[in-house]
Design a protein around this motif. Structure first.
Motif, PDB file in Angstrom:
ATOM      1  N   ALA A  99       0.688  -1.680  -0.195  1.00  0.00           N
ATOM      2  CA  ALA A  99       0.182   0.084   0.312  1.00  0.00           C
ATOM      3  C   ALA A  99       1.184   1.374   0.064  1.00  0.00           C
ATOM      4  CB  ALA A  99      -0.803   0.289   1.526  1.00  0.00           C
ATOM      5  N   THR A 100       0.019   2.372  -0.315  1.00  0.00           N
ATOM      6  CA  THR A 100       0.664   3.752  -0.493  1.00  0.00           C
ATOM      7  C   THR A 100       1.862   3.660   1.176  1.00  0.00           C
ATOM      8  OG1 THR A 100      -0.705   4.372  -1.496  1.00  0.00           O
ATOM      9  CG2 THR A 100       0.833   6.199  -0.872  1.00  0.00           C
ATOM     10  N   HIS A 101       1.356   3.694   1.878  1.00  0.00           N
ATOM     11  CA  HIS A 101       2.198   3.719   3.071  1.00  0.00           C
ATOM     12  C   HIS A 101       3.289   3.178   3.251  1.00  0.00           C
ATOM     13  CE1 HIS A 101       3.428   4.526   7.060  1.00  0.00           C
ATOM     14  NE2 HIS A 101       3.071   3.613   7.222  1.00  0.00           N
ATOM     15  N   ASP A 135       4.936   1.616   0.557  1.00  0.00           N
ATOM     16  CA  ASP A 135       5.569   2.103  -1.196  1.00  0.00           C
ATOM     17  C   ASP A 135       6.164   2.774  -0.690  1.00  0.00           C
ATOM     18  OD1 ASP A 135       5.557   0.561  -3.394  1.00  0.00           O
ATOM     19  OD2 ASP A 135       5.186   1.470  -4.094  1.00  0.00           O
ATOM     20  N   SER A 136       6.172   4.873   0.273  1.00  0.00           N
ATOM     21  CA  SER A 136       6.985   5.688   0.216  1.00  0.00           C
ATOM     22  C   SER A 136       7.881   5.113   1.169  1.00  0.00           C
ATOM     23  CB  SER A 136       5.896   6.306   0.956  1.00  0.00           C
ATOM     24  OG  SER A 136       5.477   6.388   2.150  1.00  0.00           O
TER      25      SER A 136
END
Length: 412
Positions: free
Chosen positions: A288-290, A292-293
């Motif tokens: 998820a974005t979190h 992945d960042s």
């Protein structure tokens, strides 16, 4: 109907959330004393949620005019400190309009003219003069001011107002960002000399780090879901959720959301440890974005210098940049805030290992059991990669190569 939130700040009427007062218990006392202080924490730990809720509570009490706003729009100003001041004042005006402050509490219709370097001071002084209540301001994303001159200008004007014009300046100010104020020099561009040798905000009474949820707070958050829907969360599921996340707020919400909305566990079925296991695997695979960042940060040298020895089980050897590197990685939330140095939680650890080992994993042809010792440790003397091709007429090396007489055994 409220739900588990994983995107943006929480709204009490829409989302399950831990009350702001419980997460920053000392903040209210500092505000009542009229102090200026700092709040910092990694991304997606709930800083904006907590500060916005606190501003609403303070204004609703009838004792203060409190406003939360973001300085992020001023990032584009760079070193143009005059423009940065104007953008911060504009952010204040927009936030005051959207917050629905009573007419008598809103900022002036027009900010007073002033020379660059004094616009913020003049504007806030004018607002305090017209406001019948003590003014409390929450400067969120303060470290978005990337230009050293811009950041220094804002901080020094706040300091000057506090020390010179105390009676005619905001009653309390809270600066909030990823990093503590001592690290703003690096945040403004990485050059520690850019803000000078003395602190431009040496008036702060404290630096508060917004922590992760405690195990009790995780139970409280999940209990709100039980109260609303009647769906029980077993004790084992709560323990597993806290164990996987160590209370990281986004992960706590994401696990529960995955179970309730993506796995579709119906409300008359209790949420079990098995559901949490499955949700954890799905989150890691989905990146998820979190997650992945955070994984994207692993390419940075200062992150690698801390994370790779931790993952390899090696000692972190002090270097000229060690303290700064460790502080930076802690600010990102990749490692725990206390000793010993370790990855912040098991989910992050698994994501990090998968990212760092992704290239190597594609070359592994042996079954995992072939290089695992009976006690579960990895046999570092066993090769698990494909043999090299033979070269010309020379005899190819035997594969796998002979084991060394002494080999290191790592516990993973």
């Amino acid at each position: 109907m409220r739900y588990f939130n994983t995107a943006g700040p929480c709204v009490p009427t829409r989302h399950y959330m831990v009350p702001a007062q419980e997460r920053l218990p000392r903040a209210r006392r500092y505000i009542e004393q009229g102090q200026y202080f700092v709040v910092h924490a990694p991304r997606q730990t709930g800083k904006t949620t907590v500060l916005a809720a606190m501003a609403l509570e303070l204004t609703a009490s009838g004792r203060y005019a409190a406003l939360h706003f973001s300085c992020e729009s001023a990032e584009v100003a760079g070193e143009d400190y005059g423009q940065a001041e104007l953008l911060v004042l504009e952010a204040i005006r927009r936030s005051a309009e959207s917050a629905g402050l009573p007419d008598e509490l809103v900022p002036p219709a027009f900010w007073p003219d002033a020379v660059p370097g004094s616009r913020l001071t003049r504007g806030l002084t004018e607002w305090v003069r017209s406001c019948p209540r003590p003014l409390v301001l929450f400067f969120d994303e303060i470290d978005a001011l990337r230009g050293g001159e811009s950041l220094r200008s804002v901080l020094r004007q706040l300091r000057d107002g506090f020390t010179v014009s105390r009676g005619g300046f905001p009653h309390a100010v809270v600066l909030c960002g990823l990093r503590d104020v001592r690290d703003y020099k690096a945040a403004s561009g990485g050059d520690p000399g850019r803000l000078g040798t003395s602190s431009p905000f040496n008036i702060k009474v404290a630096s508060l780090r917004l922590g992760d949820f405690t195990e009790a707070e995780v139970a409280e958050l999940y209990g709100q879901h039980t109260t609303q829907t009647g769906q029980d969360v077993t004790v084992d599921a709560l323990e597993r959720a806290f164990g996987f996340t160590q209370g990281q707020p986004w992960l706590v919400n994401a696990l529960a959301r995955e179970v309730v909305e993506e796995l579709g566990v119906v409300s008359d079925t209790p949420i079990t440890a098995g559901h949490m296991e499955e949700a954890k695997e799905r989150l890691i695979l989905a990146r998820a974005t979190h997650l992945d960042s955070l994984a994207a940060r692993l390419g940075e040298d200062r992150v690698r210098r801390v994370i790779q020895p931790v993952i390899a089980g090696e000692l972190l050897l002090p270097t000229d940049t060690y303290d700064d590197d460790l502080a930076y990685v802690r600010d990102l939330g990749l490692v725990a805030p206390d000793a010993p140095v370790r990855v912040a939680n098991p989910i992050y650890q698994e994501v990090i290992v998968r990212v760092l080992g992704n290239d190597t994993e594609g070359q592994v042809v042996a079954a995992p059991s072939s290089f695992r010792l009976p006690d579960g440790r990895i046999d570092m003397g066993t090769s698990c990669c494909a043999p090299p091709p033979s070269s010309g007429g020379r005899t190819a090396r035997s594969w796998p190569p002979p084991r060394p007489t002494r080999r290191r055994q790592h516990s993973w």
